[in-house]
Design a protein around this motif. Structure first.
Motif, PDB file in Angstrom:
ATOM      1  N   THR A  93       0.813  -1.210   0.000  1.00 13.37           N
ATOM      2  CA  THR A  93       0.000   0.000   0.000  1.00 13.37           C
ATOM      3  C   THR A  93       0.854   1.270   0.000  1.00 13.37           C
ATOM      4  OG1 THR A  93      -0.321  -0.691   2.285  1.00 13.37           O
ATOM      5  CG2 THR A  93      -2.250  -0.690   0.892  1.00 13.37           C
ATOM      6  N   THR A  95       3.025   3.596  -1.956  1.00 15.28           N
ATOM      7  CA  THR A  95       3.252   3.791  -3.388  1.00 15.28           C
ATOM      8  C   THR A  95       4.094   5.041  -3.667  1.00 15.28           C
ATOM      9  OG1 THR A  95       1.187   5.013  -3.555  1.00 15.28           O
ATOM     10  CG2 THR A  95       1.096   2.650  -4.040  1.00 15.28           C
ATOM     11  N   PHE A  96       4.740   5.574  -2.625  1.00 13.60           N
ATOM     12  CA  PHE A  96       5.579   6.755  -2.858  1.00 13.60           C
ATOM     13  C   PHE A  96       7.030   6.387  -2.584  1.00 13.60           C
ATOM     14  CE2 PHE A  96       6.324   7.526   1.616  1.00 13.60           C
ATOM     15  CZ  PHE A  96       5.200   6.968   2.201  1.00 13.60           C
ATOM     16  N   LEU A 131       3.292  -2.583   9.468  1.00 14.23           N
ATOM     17  CA  LEU A 131       2.280  -1.569   9.175  1.00 14.23           C
ATOM     18  C   LEU A 131       2.239  -0.506  10.270  1.00 14.23           C
ATOM     19  CD1 LEU A 131      -0.539  -3.926   7.861  1.00 14.23           C
ATOM     20  CD2 LEU A 131       0.453  -2.047   6.552  1.00 14.23           C
ATOM     21  N   VAL A 135       2.689   3.449   9.918  1.00 15.71           N
ATOM     22  CA  VAL A 135       1.648   4.410  10.309  1.00 15.71           C
ATOM     23  C   VAL A 135       2.198   5.425  11.314  1.00 15.71           C
ATOM     24  CG1 VAL A 135      -0.558   4.672  11.507  1.00 15.71           C
ATOM     25  CG2 VAL A 135      -0.339   2.960   9.725  1.00 15.71           C
ATOM     26  N   PHE A 138       3.828   7.947   9.380  1.00 18.03           N
ATOM     27  CA  PHE A 138       2.785   8.781   8.790  1.00 18.03           C
ATOM     28  C   PHE A 138       2.531   9.971   9.730  1.00 18.03           C
ATOM     29  CE2 PHE A 138      -1.916   8.363   7.085  1.00 18.03           C
ATOM     30  CZ  PHE A 138      -1.805   9.602   6.474  1.00 18.03           C
ATOM     31  N   MET A 145       4.532  18.211   7.744  1.00 21.53           N
ATOM     32  CA  MET A 145       3.688  18.880   6.756  1.00 21.53           C
ATOM     33  C   MET A 145       2.975  20.084   7.369  1.00 21.53           C
ATOM     34  SD  MET A 145       1.125  17.009   4.171  1.00 21.53           S
ATOM     35  CE  MET A 145       0.120  17.911   2.996  1.00 21.53           C
TER      36      MET A 145
ATOM     37  N   LEU B  74      -6.294  17.052   2.161  1.00 18.71           N
ATOM     38  CA  LEU B  74      -5.396  15.904   2.038  1.00 18.71           C
ATOM     39  C   LEU B  74      -5.891  14.947   0.956  1.00 18.71           C
ATOM     40  CD1 LEU B  74      -4.815  15.202   5.829  1.00 18.71           C
ATOM     41  CD2 LEU B  74      -3.251  16.341   4.243  1.00 18.71           C
ATOM     42  N   LEU B 131      -4.935  -0.950   9.292  1.00 17.09           N
ATOM     43  CA  LEU B 131      -3.603  -0.378   9.092  1.00 17.09           C
ATOM     44  C   LEU B 131      -3.309  -0.188   7.609  1.00 17.09           C
ATOM     45  CD1 LEU B 131      -1.681  -2.465  11.781  1.00 17.09           C
ATOM     46  CD2 LEU B 131      -1.799   0.030  11.736  1.00 17.09           C
ATOM     47  N   GLU B 132      -3.716  -1.152   6.791  1.00 15.03           N
ATOM     48  CA  GLU B 132      -3.452  -1.032   5.349  1.00 15.03           C
ATOM     49  C   GLU B 132      -4.210   0.134   4.728  1.00 15.03           C
ATOM     50  OE1 GLU B 132      -3.953  -4.983   3.693  1.00 15.03           O
ATOM     51  OE2 GLU B 132      -1.774  -5.258   3.734  1.00 15.03           O
ATOM     52  N   ALA B 134      -4.989   2.824   6.323  1.00 15.31           N
ATOM     53  CA  ALA B 134      -4.268   4.020   6.782  1.00 15.31           C
ATOM     54  C   ALA B 134      -2.992   4.245   5.971  1.00 15.31           C
ATOM     55  CB  ALA B 134      -3.939   3.904   8.272  1.00 15.31           C
ATOM     56  N   VAL B 135      -2.239   3.175   5.719  1.00 16.86           N
ATOM     57  CA  VAL B 135      -0.979   3.318   4.987  1.00 16.86           C
ATOM     58  C   VAL B 135      -1.229   3.740   3.535  1.00 16.86           C
ATOM     59  CG1 VAL B 135       1.027   2.068   4.093  1.00 16.86           C
ATOM     60  CG2 VAL B 135       0.408   1.819   6.475  1.00 16.86           C
ATOM     61  N   SER B 136      -2.334   3.269   2.949  1.00 16.86           N
ATOM     62  CA  SER B 136      -2.594   3.700   1.571  1.00 16.86           C
ATOM     63  C   SER B 136      -2.964   5.183   1.543  1.00 16.86           C
ATOM     64  CB  SER B 136      -3.637   2.819   0.893  1.00 16.86           C
ATOM     65  OG  SER B 136      -4.892   3.072   1.443  1.00 16.86           O
ATOM     66  N   ARG B 137      -3.567   5.676   2.623  1.00 22.00           N
ATOM     67  CA  ARG B 137      -3.844   7.122   2.723  1.00 22.00           C
ATOM     68  C   ARG B 137      -2.548   7.902   2.935  1.00 22.00           C
ATOM     69  NH1 ARG B 137      -7.898   7.097  -0.305  1.00 22.00           N
ATOM     70  NH2 ARG B 137      -9.456   5.631   0.422  1.00 22.00           N
ATOM     71  N   PHE B 138      -1.607   7.292   3.613  1.00 18.23           N
ATOM     72  CA  PHE B 138      -0.266   7.862   3.775  1.00 18.23           C
ATOM     73  C   PHE B 138       0.292   8.164   2.375  1.00 18.23           C
ATOM     74  CE2 PHE B 138       4.121   6.784   5.960  1.00 18.23           C
ATOM     75  CZ  PHE B 138       4.541   8.091   5.763  1.00 18.23           C
ATOM     76  N   SER B 139       0.121   7.218   1.463  1.00 21.41           N
ATOM     77  CA  SER B 139       0.597   7.410   0.090  1.00 21.41           C
ATOM     78  C   SER B 139      -0.109   8.590  -0.582  1.00 21.41           C
ATOM     79  CB  SER B 139       0.379   6.132  -0.722  1.00 21.41           C
ATOM     80  OG  SER B 139       1.160   5.077  -0.187  1.00 21.41           O
ATOM     81  N   VAL B 141      -1.361  11.188   0.894  1.00 21.70           N
ATOM     82  CA  VAL B 141      -0.926  12.429   1.518  1.00 21.70           C
ATOM     83  C   VAL B 141       0.473  12.814   1.026  1.00 21.70           C
ATOM     84  CG1 VAL B 141      -0.218  13.424   3.731  1.00 21.70           C
ATOM     85  CG2 VAL B 141      -2.406  12.254   3.531  1.00 21.70           C
ATOM     86  N   MET B 142       1.331  11.831   0.826  1.00 18.60           N
ATOM     87  CA  MET B 142       2.671  12.121   0.318  1.00 18.60           C
ATOM     88  C   MET B 142       2.610  12.719  -1.078  1.00 18.60           C
ATOM     89  SD  MET B 142       4.742  11.506   2.675  1.00 18.60           S
ATOM     90  CE  MET B 142       6.364  11.282   1.986  1.00 18.60           C
ATOM     91  N   VAL B 144       0.116  14.563  -2.224  1.00 18.62           N
ATOM     92  CA  VAL B 144      -0.298  15.954  -2.029  1.00 18.62           C
ATOM     93  C   VAL B 144       0.892  16.795  -1.577  1.00 18.62           C
ATOM     94  CG1 VAL B 144      -1.732  17.492  -0.613  1.00 18.62           C
ATOM     95  CG2 VAL B 144      -2.678  15.354  -1.470  1.00 18.62           C
ATOM     96  N   MET B 145       1.650  16.247  -0.645  1.00 15.77           N
ATOM     97  CA  MET B 145       2.789  16.982  -0.094  1.00 15.77           C
ATOM     98  C   MET B 145       3.801  17.292  -1.194  1.00 15.77           C
ATOM     99  SD  MET B 145       4.753  16.036   3.353  1.00 15.77           S
ATOM    100  CE  MET B 145       6.152  16.972   3.953  1.00 15.77           C
ATOM    101  N   GLN B 146       4.080  16.306  -2.033  1.00 12.94           N
ATOM    102  CA  GLN B 146       5.032  16.545  -3.121  1.00 12.94           C
ATOM    103  C   GLN B 146       4.510  17.599  -4.083  1.00 12.94           C
ATOM    104  OE1 GLN B 146       5.846  12.327  -4.195  1.00 12.94           O
ATOM    105  NE2 GLN B 146       7.970  12.942  -3.984  1.00 12.94           N
TER     106      GLN B 146
END
Lengths: 225, 225
Positions: A93, A95-96, A131, A135, A138, A145, B74, B131-132, B134-139, B141-142, B144-146
């Motif tokens: 999950t 992907t960055f 995970l 997180v 995160f 940020m 986000l 958790l997965e 959440a971690v995919s949302r981490f991606s 957000v990254m 957006v940040m970039q």
């Protein structure tokens, strides 16, 4: 590093170590290796799956890099920390891509991604651990940020200097303006200008030989509110 | 929403539904409730644990809010998506607060945090799933940040407009400059200036009644490279 030391490190680092079968432990040990990184070495550039990095000494810096070379530091990792974003293949999950440099001379142990991924399929605790580490990073990144997006530079720099002195147990920050700018995702000129302002207010003194010395911690703290 | 519909939604939303005991399923159903949110309603302000939100129709927007009221979007969630950051108590490693608004009139089902947390203790798959997500949302957000840190505004706005038209299957974006600015974490003045420039180049036309109409998609795409 001999097997006994490696096992001690794994026991300390992985809360699921006791639940692993002896065959899995053996695979973990065989797929791990010790690495020394010189200060400034690039360890991971986002493309390959480097593995899970356990930091024994020194420190690593994780950052984003733009096409035109601008860096933004996300966070730094210290002895006892575990770097999971260097093994993003373990967590599909993610992907960055992040870049990882050795921020000082560092001693690390790298656990192979395949061994970890393979274990995760059989031991949910290993998957959950990876995970959860991701997180919690995160959370670190969201903090960065918010600082970048919302905080004024004087406040950010004051927090940075106080964090550094707290970490080193010293009133002196031995970093160049260039380094501070890189850690804060800012430009050297901006940091130099702000430090000059802090100096003119008697909050700090700054010199090439001595680094940055905090003279008035109380006022620096007031800037962070 | 009757129990049958609720069960269908859970089957579709939670990959671990089949592994749950019938007692756990019963608890899940009893601790859930349907909610309708009017467009613009604040659903979550970062303080309490609202629960896990399943989106049936409409859309939610997650954003950061600075002390002086500046917002940075986000990501947005659409029908079929699951919002986990509204239940950060389920994931103790999440230590930051987000705000969530209903971006349109939305129909949702909220699953109580306690029921989910309780299940996670017994069923690792439920923990891993949360958790997965959440971690995919981490991606997200990254990403957006970039964009915010590294990309020039013309490129970001071009991407935004193309994303919107792709999502709506139309060449018209019916959002005000103010709304676009909020989604992009920018200021209305900046967006208006850039749209005026796009219009002067014949890439778009913009009017209060018609919204923003893409006239030259090819050139807009070129801006995103």
């Amino acid at each position: 590093m001999n097997d006994k030391e490696l096992i001690e490190l794994f026991e300390k680092s992985f809360p699921f170590w006791a639940q692993m079968s002896s065959a899995d432990r053996e695979t973990f040990i065989r797929s791990s290796h010790s690495v020394s990184f010189k200060k400034g070495t690039n360890i991971h550039d986002g493309n390959e799956c480097t593995g899970i990095i356990l930091i024994k000494s020194g420190s690593l810096r994780l950052y984003l890099l733009s096409e035109d070379g601008k860096e933004v530091t996300l966070y730094r990792l210290f002895p006892g920390d575990i770097c999971i974003l260097s093994a993003s293949c373990v967590l599909q999950t993610i992907t960055f891509d992040v870049f990882i440099d050795s921020d000082e001379d560092s001693e690390c142990v790298v656990v192979g991604s395949c061994a970890y991924e393979d274990l995760s399929l059989r031991l949910p605790e290993a998957k959950i651990f990876a995970l959860e580490v991701a997180v919690s990073r995160f959370s670190d990144v969201m903090w960065v940020m918010q600082q970048i997006l919302f905080m004024s530079m004087d406040k950010r720099l004051a927090i940075f200097l106080l964090d550094e002195t707290a970490k080193n147990g010293s009133d002196t920050v031995k970093l160049t303006h260039e380094q501070i700018a890189r850690y804060m995702g800012s430009a050297r000129e901006v940091i130099s200008r702000m430090l000059k302002y802090f100096a003119s207010e008697g909050i700090i003194s700054s010199s090439r030989s001595e680094g940055i010395k905090i003279l008035d911690k109380k006022r620096l703290r007031e800037l962070t509110i």
